[in-house]
Design a protein around this motif. Structure first.
Motif, short mmCIF file in Angstrom:
data_model
loop_
_atom_site.label_atom_id
_atom_site.label_comp_id
_atom_site.label_asym_id
_atom_site.label_seq_id
_atom_site.Cartn_x
_atom_site.Cartn_y
_atom_site.Cartn_z
N GLU A 342 -99.53 51.72 -33.49
CA GLU A 342 -98.76 50.55 -33.88
C GLU A 342 -97.98 50.02 -32.68
OE1 GLU A 342 -96.25 51.54 -37.17
OE2 GLU A 342 -97.93 51.94 -38.55
N ILE A 343 -97.94 48.68 -32.56
CA ILE A 343 -97.20 48.01 -31.49
C ILE A 343 -96.04 47.26 -32.12
CG2 ILE A 343 -97.36 46.46 -29.51
CD1 ILE A 343 -99.33 48.74 -29.30
N THR A 344 -94.84 47.46 -31.60
CA THR A 344 -93.67 46.73 -32.13
C THR A 344 -92.99 45.95 -31.02
OG1 THR A 344 -92.07 48.53 -31.73
CG2 THR A 344 -93.31 48.60 -33.79
N CYS A 346 -93.39 42.72 -29.89
CA CYS A 346 -94.11 41.80 -29.01
C CYS A 346 -94.32 40.44 -29.67
CB CYS A 346 -95.46 42.39 -28.61
SG CYS A 346 -95.30 43.65 -27.36
N ASP A 347 -93.89 39.39 -28.99
CA ASP A 347 -94.17 38.02 -29.41
C ASP A 347 -94.99 37.28 -28.35
OD1 ASP A 347 -92.70 38.18 -31.84
OD2 ASP A 347 -90.84 37.98 -30.68
N ILE A 348 -94.73 37.61 -27.08
CA ILE A 348 -95.40 36.91 -25.97
C ILE A 348 -96.68 37.63 -25.58
CG2 ILE A 348 -95.14 36.12 -23.60
CD1 ILE A 348 -92.07 36.18 -24.10
N ILE A 349 -96.58 38.93 -25.37
CA ILE A 349 -97.73 39.74 -25.01
C ILE A 349 -98.45 40.16 -26.29
CG2 ILE A 349 -98.52 41.76 -23.75
CD1 ILE A 349 -97.11 39.65 -22.04
N THR A 350 -99.76 40.00 -26.32
CA THR A 350 -100.51 40.32 -27.52
C THR A 350 -100.79 41.82 -27.62
OG1 THR A 350 -102.68 40.04 -26.47
CG2 THR A 350 -101.63 38.07 -27.38
N GLU A 351 -101.01 42.27 -28.83
CA GLU A 351 -101.37 43.68 -29.05
C GLU A 351 -102.65 44.03 -28.29
OE1 GLU A 351 -101.54 45.03 -33.02
OE2 GLU A 351 -99.53 44.32 -33.57
N ASP A 352 -103.58 43.09 -28.25
CA ASP A 352 -104.84 43.34 -27.56
C ASP A 352 -104.62 43.57 -26.07
OD1 ASP A 352 -107.77 43.45 -27.74
OD2 ASP A 352 -107.69 41.71 -26.42
N GLN A 353 -103.68 42.81 -25.47
CA GLN A 353 -103.36 43.02 -24.06
C GLN A 353 -102.80 44.42 -23.83
OE1 GLN A 353 -101.16 39.01 -23.74
NE2 GLN A 353 -101.68 39.45 -21.63
N ILE A 354 -101.89 44.84 -24.70
CA ILE A 354 -101.25 46.15 -24.55
C ILE A 354 -102.26 47.27 -24.74
CG2 ILE A 354 -99.54 47.71 -25.56
CD1 ILE A 354 -97.88 45.19 -26.19
N ASP A 385 -88.61 44.75 -20.32
CA ASP A 385 -87.38 45.38 -19.87
C ASP A 385 -87.42 46.88 -20.13
OD1 ASP A 385 -85.97 43.16 -18.89
OD2 ASP A 385 -85.40 42.57 -20.92
N TRP A 386 -88.16 47.23 -21.17
CA TRP A 386 -88.20 48.64 -21.58
C TRP A 386 -89.43 48.80 -22.46
CZ3 TRP A 386 -84.27 50.96 -25.62
CH2 TRP A 386 -84.45 52.34 -25.72
N VAL A 387 -90.19 49.84 -22.23
CA VAL A 387 -91.32 50.15 -23.10
C VAL A 387 -91.37 51.66 -23.27
CG1 VAL A 387 -92.94 50.12 -21.14
CG2 VAL A 387 -93.81 49.92 -23.46
N LYS A 388 -91.49 52.11 -24.49
CA LYS A 388 -91.49 53.54 -24.75
C LYS A 388 -92.45 53.83 -25.90
CE LYS A 388 -87.66 53.72 -28.09
NZ LYS A 388 -88.38 54.45 -29.16
N TYR A 389 -92.72 55.09 -26.08
CA TYR A 389 -93.55 55.47 -27.22
C TYR A 389 -92.81 56.50 -28.07
CZ TYR A 389 -94.75 59.90 -24.86
OH TYR A 389 -94.70 61.12 -24.25
N SER A 390 -93.19 56.57 -29.32
CA SER A 390 -92.72 57.62 -30.21
C SER A 390 -93.88 58.03 -31.11
CB SER A 390 -91.52 57.15 -31.06
OG SER A 390 -91.86 56.02 -31.83
N ILE A 391 -93.78 59.21 -31.65
CA ILE A 391 -94.83 59.75 -32.51
C ILE A 391 -94.20 60.08 -33.86
CG2 ILE A 391 -96.48 61.64 -32.81
CD1 ILE A 391 -96.58 61.84 -29.74
N ILE A 399 -98.96 58.92 -36.23
CA ILE A 399 -98.98 57.55 -35.73
C ILE A 399 -98.32 57.49 -34.36
CG2 ILE A 399 -98.28 55.17 -36.19
CD1 ILE A 399 -98.11 56.01 -39.18
N LEU A 400 -98.99 56.84 -33.42
CA LEU A 400 -98.41 56.56 -32.10
C LEU A 400 -97.82 55.16 -32.15
CD1 LEU A 400 -97.98 57.15 -29.06
CD2 LEU A 400 -100.26 56.16 -28.66
N ILE A 401 -96.52 55.09 -31.91
CA ILE A 401 -95.81 53.80 -31.96
C ILE A 401 -95.40 53.42 -30.54
CG2 ILE A 401 -93.82 52.56 -32.87
CD1 ILE A 401 -93.87 54.47 -35.25
N ILE A 402 -95.81 52.24 -30.11
CA ILE A 402 -95.43 51.70 -28.80
C ILE A 402 -94.34 50.67 -29.04
CG2 ILE A 402 -96.23 50.61 -26.68
CD1 ILE A 402 -97.55 53.30 -27.25
N ASP A 403 -93.11 50.99 -28.62
CA ASP A 403 -91.97 50.09 -28.79
C ASP A 403 -91.79 49.28 -27.50
OD1 ASP A 403 -91.15 50.97 -31.39
OD2 ASP A 403 -90.44 52.80 -30.44
N CYS A 404 -91.87 47.96 -27.61
CA CYS A 404 -91.78 47.07 -26.45
C CYS A 404 -90.55 46.17 -26.56
CB CYS A 404 -93.03 46.20 -26.34
SG CYS A 404 -94.58 47.13 -26.23
N TYR A 405 -89.87 46.02 -25.45
CA TYR A 405 -88.73 45.12 -25.37
C TYR A 405 -89.06 44.09 -24.29
CZ TYR A 405 -86.51 48.74 -28.14
OH TYR A 405 -86.23 49.64 -29.13
#
Length: 751
Positions: A342-344, A346-354, A385-391, A399-405
């Motif tokens: 799951e990607i959280t 993101c409005d500018i960068i698409t999930e497909d890009q990530i 500014d910040w990108v991290k993951y959590s499980i 679930i692998l969660i990619i949190d993007c700021y």
């Protein structure tokens, strides 16, 4: 150290009367449980490791652990199975300057962004409404990455009571200023929330609650460990005392005093609930003394050492009552297979890009090193500014969660620059991503001054993993040239150089770029009319086809310690038109009417090999080889390079110590440069340099001249960029009537 009355009774009962029932606080149905409460204290909290080391030597293992701030980090990692020695090794291996920042080494930044990374004083997001001033807080990219890396084995454990040693930590709800007990979730997030010192680190949101450092309201979680079921509580307290009037001498100290005032007085009450209290003497250290980790750990060990015999007796007596359960070893957990990604945010960068950058699909077996490398690569895109993951475990799914700021779509950067060769200028840059199309990037950069430089690049990636792209480049610059052979004489010139290119680019790994391009080059030369009054302007147009291959593995752009820059450019050019302005007459020369000029196709090859080697913590050595070959005839007024100065000043400029910037015009050259850098104090450097070049100057038919130069200077990495000043000696500068010794001064970031 201090013993409570309750602790003395418990110890006497356990040690002297092991076969009798204990008092009411210890059930006769089970082995009494030992709780360990670890306070906050910033760097001073590393003393907890020394306390743990003494407990291990005594054979006493805590059954329960609570932690706040730094205590949550030490306690959380210990709870999943790291021993004190392992924690000490981790602390020693950490680059604390890097850890306590949002920076990453430049060799972790994707190649197209390296030029812009760490190269401006001011970086402002531009939104539809206004330019947004950033908070200035550390978002904690490196801290979060380290927490995730070391807590990886426990990533699938969402209930902290099920860790090898049950654990909980404390944070503060910034909206209500109330205590939050974190008993589960993603361990790395819990530790990050507990240590988010206000005004230093940004808050972190967990389950809709915005959290900061628990030490604001409770810096010593003793009542919490009692509630978890601890019968005997050992407390290690490293919290700061209130500062006196003389110590409240800065805004930071005043803000810290206000923020942790309540937590300090609460800690005094919590100490009354501790059975054995250990307070290392850390008055000579501050909450930021991370580089003194060895000394702080040693002080924790020294403070706990007098208790070693008591700990041994306590462990023996507890073992006579009942065996302590063996803790489960989970540190061997290497891989996870995720059911969903799951990607959280993101409005500018698409999930497909990530997902294209991550290269991870559900069902893949992913190890810690690979995932951290992918997250670094994603952060190195400079999108966030910040990108991290959590499980997270949700029902039966992992679930692998990619949190993007995200950074805003448009960023404005700016800095000032002074150079005694080109005077003062203002550097302004604007970058935008996905403005016209997805997977696109636009950069507009300018150096505004007497001698300007302006560049614009549009880059459109054409594949999901964003390794291949189409580019369009426009560039223009104005330079002063000390001496150039034109129409039979040496002239001081003002040059205007520009190009317009279309290209295909390919990223070969993180630090390499390959490109093929074609475009129009234009060169305008305006000689000094006092020297050559008959020629006002000479303009040349060329069609150029180029191959470029570049590698940049430097760890940092300014005063690097290791890594290198390697580049090769091979090109072929076809002269199109040359215009000569003499008085009121403008003469056009072409292949059919060449005049004194040659319109033959020519070829060139230019290369740079520059490697840095670190010798210890203070010394760095650099060695470089530069060369250029050009098949062009001497009458054609293009494709020459200019040597001189300690740094390149333009796209056709090559550094050569001992000579002024762009002093020597060359058609062919080969050079060797050596330098040594000594960091005498933090961010203060002494630099020694020496070079030797064989140069075929413009105006020479076949002869080569030897140019050698030496230099010594001081450098300082300041908040406005690198500052460099020094003296240079050019061995044969006297031939041009100049003094052999010249000085240089540069201040600020470069274009």
């Amino acid at each position: 150290m201090q013993f409570s009355k309750t602790a003395l009774i418990v110890l006497v009962c356990i040690i002297i009367l092991p076969d009798l029932n204990l008092d009411a606080q210890v059930s006769d149905e089970r082995r009494p449980r030992v709780g360990l409460a670890l306070s906050g204290g910033g760097a001073k909290g590393l003393a907890h490791i020394g306390v743990l080391k003494v407990m291990e030597e005594a054979g006493l293992r805590p059954d329960l652990i609570t932690g706040v701030s730094m205590g949550s980090i030490v306690g959380g990692l210990y709870a999943i199975g790291y021993k004190a020695d392992s924690l000490e090794k981790i602390v020693r291996s950490i680059d604390w300057d890097l850890m306590l920042s949002d920076n990453i080494p430049e060799n972790k930044v994707i190649f197209p962004e390296k030029h812009y990374f760490d190269n401006s004083i001011l970086s402002l997001p531009v939104t539809k409404e206004k330019i947004r001033i950033p908070s200035g807080l550390i978002k904690g990219q490196q801290i979060q990455s380290a927490f995730s890396y070391y807590s990886w084995p426990a990533s699938n454990i969402s209930d902290f009571s099920k860790l090898p040693i049950p654990f909980m930590c404390v944070a503060t709800d910034i909206n209500t200023c109330k205590k939050v007990d974190i008993k589960g979730g993603y361990l790395a997030d819990a530790m990050r929330a507990s240590m988010a010192v206000p005004s230093v680190f940004t808050p972190i949101k967990i389950d809709s609650i915005l959290m900061v450092d628990g030490g604001m309201v409770r810096n010593f979680a003793v009542s919490e460990i009692r509630d978890m079921g601890a019968d005997i509580v050992i407390g290690s307290y490293t919290g700061s005392k209130l500062l006196n009037e003389d110590e409240l001498s800065s805004m930071t100290s005043i803000m810290r005093q206000i923020a942790f005032y309540a937590g300090y007085y609460d800690s005094k009450e919590q100490m009354k609930l501790v059975d054995i209290l250990i307070e290392p003497d850390l008055k000579d250290y501050s909450i930021t003394s991370f580089k003194d980790a060895d000394s702080i750990i040693a002080l924790g060990y020294s403070a706990a050492l007098p208790l070693k015999k008591y700990f041994q007796k306590l462990a023996d007596s507890l073992n006579r009552i009942g065996s302590q359960p063996q803790i489960k070893n989970i540190l061997g957990k290497k891989t996870y297979s995720f059911d969903r990604i799951e990607i959280t945010g993101c409005d500018i960068i698409t999930e497909d890009q990530i997902l294209g950058v991550l290269g991870i699909d559900p069902g893949d077996n992913i190890d810690n090193d690979f995932l951290n490398e992918r997250i670094e690569l994603l952060y190195g895109k400079v999108w966030f500014d910040w990108v991290k993951y959590s499980i997270k475990q949700r029902n039966d799914s992992l679930i692998l969660i990619i949190d993007c700021y995200e950074k805003p779509r448009i960023m404005l950067t700016s800095s000032l620059h002074y150079d005694n060769a080109i005077n003062t200028g203002l550097i302004v840059g604007i970058s935008g991503k996905n403005l016209l199309t997805p997977r696109s990037k636009i950069n507009l950069d300018s150096y505004i001054g007497q001698f300007y430089r302006i560049g614009m690049r549009y880059l459109q990636f054409i594949d999901r993993n964003q390794k291949y792209g189409l580019s369009a480049d426009i560039y223009s610059e104005k330079n002063f040239l000390h001496g150039l052979y034109i129409s039979g004489s040496i002239n001081e010139c003002i040059s205007y150089n520009s190009f317009y290119k279309l290209g295909l680019r390919s990223m070969v790994g993180l630090n390499q770029m390959l490109s093929l391009s074609a475009g129009i080059d234009r060169l305008d030369l305006k000689p000094n009319m006092m020297v050559n009054p008959s020629l006002e302007k000479l303009s040349s147009f060329y069609m150029t086809y180029s191959f470029d291959y570049s590698i940049n593995t430097l760890d940092t752009k300014h005063f690097p310690n290791k890594g290198g820059i390697y580049s090769v450019n091979a090109s072929t050019s076809n002269p199109l038109t040359i215009y000569a302005n003499t008085g009121d007459v403008k003469t056009k020369y072409t292949q059919t009417s060449p005049g004194e000029f040659s319109f033959d196709r020519f070829y060139s090859l230019i290369f740079t090999l520059h490697q840095y080697f670190s010798a210890g913590r203070k010394w760095t050595f650099g060695l470089s080889v530069n060369g250029m070959f050009n098949s062009d005839t001497l009458s054609t007024q293009n494709n020459f390079y200019f040597l001189g100065g300690i740094e390149p000043r333009g796209i056709r400029s090559v550094a050569m110590a001992g000579y002024e910037t762009n002093e020597v015009a060359s058609k062919k050259f080969a050079g060797l440069n050596a330098e040594a850098d000594l960091e005498i104090f933090k961010n203060i450097h002494i630099n020694l340099m020496a070079n030797s070049f064989l140069v075929q100057e413009v105006g020479q038919q076949s002869e080569f001249s030897l140019f050698s130069g030496y230099g010594i200077g001081l450098g300082y990495l300041s908040i406005i960029g690198p500052i460099k000043a020094g003296m240079m000696y050019g061995a044969n500068r006297i031939e041009n009537g100049n003094n052999k010794i010249t000085g240089y001064v540069t201040i600020g970031y470069n274009f």
